[in-house]
Design a protein around this motif. Sequence first.
Motif, PDB file in Angstrom:
ATOM      1  N   GLN A   1       7.506  -2.533  12.573  1.00 51.67           N
ATOM      2  CA  GLN A   1       7.364  -1.343  12.929  1.00 51.67           C
ATOM      3  C   GLN A   1       5.534  -1.323  12.294  1.00 51.67           C
ATOM      4  OE1 GLN A   1       8.473  -2.029  10.795  1.00 51.67           O
ATOM      5  NE2 GLN A   1       8.468  -0.555   8.449  1.00 51.67           N
ATOM      6  N   GLN A   2       5.323  -2.780  12.222  1.00 49.33           N
ATOM      7  CA  GLN A   2       3.660  -3.070  10.986  1.00 49.33           C
ATOM      8  C   GLN A   2       2.449  -3.862  12.299  1.00 49.33           C
ATOM      9  OE1 GLN A   2       2.595  -1.642   9.097  1.00 49.33           O
ATOM     10  NE2 GLN A   2       4.195  -0.873   8.046  1.00 49.33           N
ATOM     11  N   GLN A   3       3.826  -4.925  13.340  1.00 48.76           N
ATOM     12  CA  GLN A   3       2.962  -5.158  14.338  1.00 48.76           C
ATOM     13  C   GLN A   3       1.656  -4.887  15.531  1.00 48.76           C
ATOM     14  OE1 GLN A   3       6.309  -5.618  17.384  1.00 48.76           O
ATOM     15  NE2 GLN A   3       6.729  -7.780  16.366  1.00 48.76           N
ATOM     16  N   LEU A   4       0.865  -5.760  15.473  1.00 50.82           N
ATOM     17  CA  LEU A   4      -0.836  -5.010  15.738  1.00 50.82           C
ATOM     18  C   LEU A   4      -0.631  -5.065  17.239  1.00 50.82           C
ATOM     19  CD1 LEU A   4      -3.002  -6.504  12.877  1.00 50.82           C
ATOM     20  CD2 LEU A   4      -2.232  -3.776  13.608  1.00 50.82           C
ATOM     21  N   SER A   5      -1.410  -4.979  17.778  1.00 60.61           N
ATOM     22  CA  SER A   5      -1.566  -5.535  19.742  1.00 60.61           C
ATOM     23  C   SER A   5      -2.504  -6.535  19.594  1.00 60.61           C
ATOM     24  CB  SER A   5      -2.096  -4.319  19.817  1.00 60.61           C
ATOM     25  OG  SER A   5      -3.557  -4.079  20.549  1.00 60.61           O
TER      26      SER A   5
ATOM     27  N   ALA B   1      -7.849   3.429   9.969  1.00 56.72           N
ATOM     28  CA  ALA B   1      -8.763   2.178   9.389  1.00 56.72           C
ATOM     29  C   ALA B   1      -9.424   1.764   9.810  1.00 56.72           C
ATOM     30  CB  ALA B   1      -7.966   1.643   8.283  1.00 56.72           C
ATOM     31  N   GLN B   2     -10.300   1.652   9.404  1.00 54.95           N
ATOM     32  CA  GLN B   2     -11.490   0.326  10.500  1.00 54.95           C
ATOM     33  C   GLN B   2     -10.945  -0.861  10.159  1.00 54.95           C
ATOM     34  OE1 GLN B   2     -14.567  -0.025  12.017  1.00 54.95           O
ATOM     35  NE2 GLN B   2     -13.729  -2.541  12.334  1.00 54.95           N
ATOM     36  N   LEU B   3     -10.565  -2.292  11.031  1.00 57.29           N
ATOM     37  CA  LEU B   3      -9.772  -3.805  10.444  1.00 57.29           C
ATOM     38  C   LEU B   3     -10.447  -4.413  10.462  1.00 57.29           C
ATOM     39  CD1 LEU B   3      -6.276  -2.731  11.839  1.00 57.29           C
ATOM     40  CD2 LEU B   3      -6.591  -1.988   9.558  1.00 57.29           C
ATOM     41  N   CYS B   4     -10.701  -5.590   9.445  1.00 53.92           N
ATOM     42  CA  CYS B   4     -10.917  -6.696   9.402  1.00 53.92           C
ATOM     43  C   CYS B   4     -10.395  -7.765   9.520  1.00 53.92           C
ATOM     44  CB  CYS B   4     -12.651  -6.431   8.630  1.00 53.92           C
ATOM     45  SG  CYS B   4     -12.707  -6.726   7.356  1.00 53.92           S
ATOM     46  N   ALA B   5     -10.775  -8.555   9.241  1.00 56.44           N
ATOM     47  CA  ALA B   5     -10.042 -10.247   9.294  1.00 56.44           C
ATOM     48  C   ALA B   5      -9.987 -11.180   8.259  1.00 56.44           C
ATOM     49  CB  ALA B   5      -8.987 -10.179  10.505  1.00 56.44           C
TER      50      ALA B   5
ATOM     51  N   PRO C   1       0.929  -3.521   5.135  1.00 60.39           N
ATOM     52  CA  PRO C   1       1.110  -1.886   6.653  1.00 60.39           C
ATOM     53  C   PRO C   1       0.070  -2.183   7.254  1.00 60.39           C
ATOM     54  CG  PRO C   1       0.427  -1.394   4.560  1.00 60.39           C
ATOM     55  CD  PRO C   1       0.668  -3.026   4.384  1.00 60.39           C
ATOM     56  N   PHE C   2      -0.609  -3.045   8.413  1.00 61.40           N
ATOM     57  CA  PHE C   2      -1.300  -3.273   8.506  1.00 61.40           C
ATOM     58  C   PHE C   2      -0.666  -1.898  10.046  1.00 61.40           C
ATOM     59  CE2 PHE C   2      -1.221  -7.793   7.343  1.00 61.40           C
ATOM     60  CZ  PHE C   2      -2.045  -7.807   6.729  1.00 61.40           C
ATOM     61  N   GLY C   3       0.219  -2.267  11.074  1.00 58.42           N
ATOM     62  CA  GLY C   3      -0.165  -1.446  11.407  1.00 58.42           C
ATOM     63  C   GLY C   3       0.058  -0.443  11.524  1.00 58.42           C
ATOM     64  N   ASP C   4       0.629   0.565  10.472  1.00 59.10           N
ATOM     65  CA  ASP C   4       0.416   1.717   9.084  1.00 59.10           C
ATOM     66  C   ASP C   4      -1.425   2.277   9.628  1.00 59.10           C
ATOM     67  OD1 ASP C   4       3.159   2.473   9.741  1.00 59.10           O
ATOM     68  OD2 ASP C   4       3.736   2.149   7.150  1.00 59.10           O
TER      69      ASP C   4
ATOM     70  N   VAL D   1       1.063  -1.439   0.129  1.00 54.75           N
ATOM     71  CA  VAL D   1      -0.241  -0.226   0.148  1.00 54.75           C
ATOM     72  C   VAL D   1       0.615   1.354  -0.155  1.00 54.75           C
ATOM     73  CG1 VAL D   1      -1.921   0.870   1.392  1.00 54.75           C
ATOM     74  CG2 VAL D   1      -1.462  -1.039   1.550  1.00 54.75           C
ATOM     75  N   GLY D   2       0.664   2.043  -1.007  1.00 52.37           N
ATOM     76  CA  GLY D   2       1.209   3.104  -0.964  1.00 52.37           C
ATOM     77  C   GLY D   2       1.443   4.127  -0.349  1.00 52.37           C
ATOM     78  N   MET D   3       2.011   5.067   0.329  1.00 52.23           N
ATOM     79  CA  MET D   3       1.793   5.626   1.841  1.00 52.23           C
ATOM     80  C   MET D   3       1.513   6.970   1.153  1.00 52.23           C
ATOM     81  SD  MET D   3       4.122   4.530   3.646  1.00 52.23           S
ATOM     82  CE  MET D   3       3.026   6.479   5.414  1.00 52.23           C
ATOM     83  N   ARG D   4       0.621   7.207   0.947  1.00 51.91           N
ATOM     84  CA  ARG D   4       0.009   7.885   0.189  1.00 51.91           C
ATOM     85  C   ARG D   4      -1.605   7.327   0.179  1.00 51.91           C
ATOM     86  NH1 ARG D   4      -2.873   8.430  -4.814  1.00 51.91           N
ATOM     87  NH2 ARG D   4      -3.963  10.347  -4.210  1.00 51.91           N
TER      88      ARG D   4
END
Length: 562
Positions: free
Chosen positions: A480-484, A442-446, A433-436, A387-390
Amino acid sequence: MAGVADIVFVDGWIFSAPQDAPVRADVAVADGRIMAVGAAEDIAALVGENTDVVPLTGRLLLPGFQDAHIHPVAGGIELLQCDLTGAKDAEDCLRLIADYARAHPHAEWIMGAGWSMEFFAGGTPTRDLLDAVIPGRPVALMNRDHHGMWVNSRALGLAGVTAETPDPIDGRIERTQGGEPSGTLHEGAMDLVGRFAPSATGDLADRGLLRAQEYLHSFGVTSWQDALLGSGLGMEDSTMTYLDAVARGELTMRTVAAIWWERGRGLEQLPEIIDRRARIRDADPSGHFRASAVKIMVDGVPENFTAAMSQPYRDAHGDVTENLGLSFIDPEDLKVCVTALDAAGFQVHFHALGDRAVSESLDAIEAAREANGDLGNRHHLAHLQVVGMRDIPRFAELGTIANMQMLWAAHARQLDELNVPFLAPELVERYYPFGDLARARAQLCAGSDWPVSSPDPIAAIHVGVNRISEGSVERPLGEQQQLSLAAAVTAYTWGSAVVNRQEHETGKIAVGYLADLAVLDRNFFDLPAEDIHLTSVLRTYSAGSLVYRRGDESPDVFTGHQ
């Protein structure tokens, strides 16, 4: 509180959104719903003569997991066919194939899936390997990511695929130096053989759905979003399979289906999709099975150089090529299609792996919002390998949900050998980039994408938190992309309930919610992060009904009636 509970869970921990950590509480269930959550002395007043009292003794009670991207009927069928997911290398694959063929001497075709690309040079096995073990019957075996098919000479011959056969617009035939088909078919080229293979419908599909449901319940899953309802990627339309299961009262999994958008067609298919949604709603007015989403496959996968990237792929020598991957739908056409689907009230479920595909998907959602306003259709993008940073902040800005396959966010042979060497280094730095995305609100689902990979949510959560697969000695794939742990569990429960428009009924342990619940064998919030994977599911409940009990559960684990 008044009344008598059917089930009471006592002496355990519960975790439910929006908590950051588990809390001690007892839970009472009546008529398939949660009637009370509270202190032990309050819940004890709800216990009657026939109440099933489940002593958790420090274990963890969760809302049932919800898989937001899965292919359950195909996965169940593959469990009943030649299943190669347990193979360790190419030789093991061939042994399993030969064993299956011997055990099924009357099978017209040898069908199955699950081989890994890293087992074979370049990720492309040859027909000669299959010819050596099964020369007389056609063989068609999907790879583990279901974007490629391994076939033998007999299958190619029956399908009439020769050196003169052109590549389809959305796929590629692997060829020898002389131009002959070598035995691997990518993407749309799979249909060249697939249309001649026996149809996976009727009784086989019925058994596949029920086998998948049983298998997923064993991992604590109580709801899913079927990511392809229709005919595509070698899968058959399972609409009637679901409706027949509903009519028989056998569908215990709450199901939202994403109707397949045929990428070779345009808006002329919209009336058919609207009609299918209406027919399903009329056939199952309870909404237990709904077709409220549409699946659009924007690009392919990096392993066969079809994921749409902003920077060119490298070749085997590390030199830059001219290949940027494929956009299966022209970006301007995508905007038109998504705008029309949004106006018709559909959620769009995008397959988007490459960063260019992500941008094109978000651009289409933005165009739909500009044309229609915010209709709250909860569009979501699955896979998100780059995923691009922008684009990271655009998810929250556009109300777009990030659909994570967390299990993939770790170093593995397929990633390291068939992805990393062929992508620009700056793209590799932004893998999954899930941590970003979480930090950008962002709303996350899995989801799992099973049968592409394991449907075990706990295994996926382990990787989402650690960015390392269980037992791996590799370095993390982007610490840096780790999730809690709380964020990962919430994504797999509440987050996926939001995608499926079930957040007022499921995804939480709260009064009035359906008793879709998973009992874990330990409280993994108390474990070191590297031990999360040691956890397993003891029991799964759907609307208060026990749909899974672990086979080795000893009689004294849960004492039953009190």
